[in-house]
Design a protein around this motif. Structure first.
Motif, PDB file in Angstrom:
ATOM      1  N   LYS A  56       0.813  -1.220   0.000  1.00 19.96           N
ATOM      2  CA  LYS A  56       0.000   0.000   0.000  1.00 19.96           C
ATOM      3  C   LYS A  56       0.847   1.270   0.000  1.00 19.96           C
ATOM      4  N   ASP A  57       2.039   1.220   0.607  1.00 16.76           N
ATOM      5  CA  ASP A  57       2.905   2.398   0.621  1.00 16.76           C
ATOM      6  C   ASP A  57       3.400   2.732  -0.788  1.00 16.76           C
ATOM      7  N   ALA A  60       0.541   4.213  -2.773  1.00 10.69           N
ATOM      8  CA  ALA A  60       0.296   5.605  -2.391  1.00 10.69           C
ATOM      9  C   ALA A  60       1.381   6.527  -2.962  1.00 10.69           C
ATOM     10  N   GLN A  87      -4.809   7.149   0.149  1.00 11.16           N
ATOM     11  CA  GLN A  87      -5.214   6.855   1.520  1.00 11.16           C
ATOM     12  C   GLN A  87      -4.065   7.250   2.438  1.00 11.16           C
ATOM     13  N   GLU A  89      -3.557   6.842   5.514  1.00  4.92           N
ATOM     14  CA  GLU A  89      -3.109   5.817   6.457  1.00  4.92           C
ATOM     15  C   GLU A  89      -2.215   4.776   5.788  1.00  4.92           C
ATOM     16  N   ASP A  90      -2.239   4.709   4.459  1.00  4.26           N
ATOM     17  CA  ASP A  90      -1.369   3.781   3.736  1.00  4.26           C
ATOM     18  C   ASP A  90       0.038   4.327   3.544  1.00  4.26           C
TER      19      ASP A  90
END
Length: 194
Positions: A56-57, A60, A87, A89-90
């Motif tokens: 996810k990082d 993003a 996102q 939070e990601d």
């Protein structure tokens, strides 16, 4: 027993097992961006986001760089659309300043300067490159000056001068400070001193 584990199944289904390949792809896409091949970089970032969807990082980061590329081309609707899909939070902690800088850039390009100030304040202390810190501070001073907030603008320009920027930025910061002087004689004296 291990074959039934969902995490192990997800690990087996990935296409790439070398954990450094994602970084190599990101460097390639960033190089395309810096060569001003914005469409090429966007397509590479999209490829990376699809290929490494489990991280996810990285997804993003790719979205942030794509938004930045769209903004550089002047496609502000697309830039805002891609940025809205990020996102927060990601994002890892080290990429939060990138999010703030991209958000501020897009907000300034859409003439929402007041909304950009908090993002500049987040991005400024976390900027890694020494030569970019005075630039962020100078932009912050310009935004305060547009709001007619002379006190904060003067303070921002003074901080620019303390950072020992390039000669051109030093000159521009001093000119901006002189423009905001209430006393015309003091402004002329400051300019003569330069």
């Amino acid at each position: 027993k291990r074959r039934r584990d969902p995490q192990y199944k997800a690990w087996l289904e990935q296409e790439e097992f070398n954990n450094q390949m994602s970084k190599a792809w990101l460097l390639l896409a960033q190089a395309e961006f810096h060569k001003a091949d914005f469409l090429g970089s966007i397509s590479t970032f999209n490829y990376i986001a699809r290929h490494y969807a489990y991280d996810k990082d990285i997804v993003a980061q790719c979205q942030l760089w794509s938004a930045r590329a769209y903004a550089e081309m002047g496609w502000l609707y697309e830039a805002e659309d891609v940025l809205s899909k990020v996102q927060e939070e990601d994002l890892s902690r080290k990429n939060a300043p990138l999010y703030a800088a991209v958000s501020a850039d897009i907000l300034m390009k859409t003439d929402r300067n007041n909304e950009a100030i908090p993002f500049i304040k987040i991005a400024l202390p976390n900027e890694k490159r020494k030569e970019n810190r005075p630039r962020f501070q100078f932009v912050l001073g310009q935004l305060y000056q547009m709001q007619n907030d002379k006190k904060n603008a003067q303070s921002a320009y003074e901080k620019v001068l303390k950072m020992q920027p390039s000669n051109e930025m030093d000159f521009n910061a001093r000119i901006r400070q002189a423009q905001m002087e209430d006393n015309p004689k003091a402004a002329v004296k400051a300019l003569e001193k330069m």
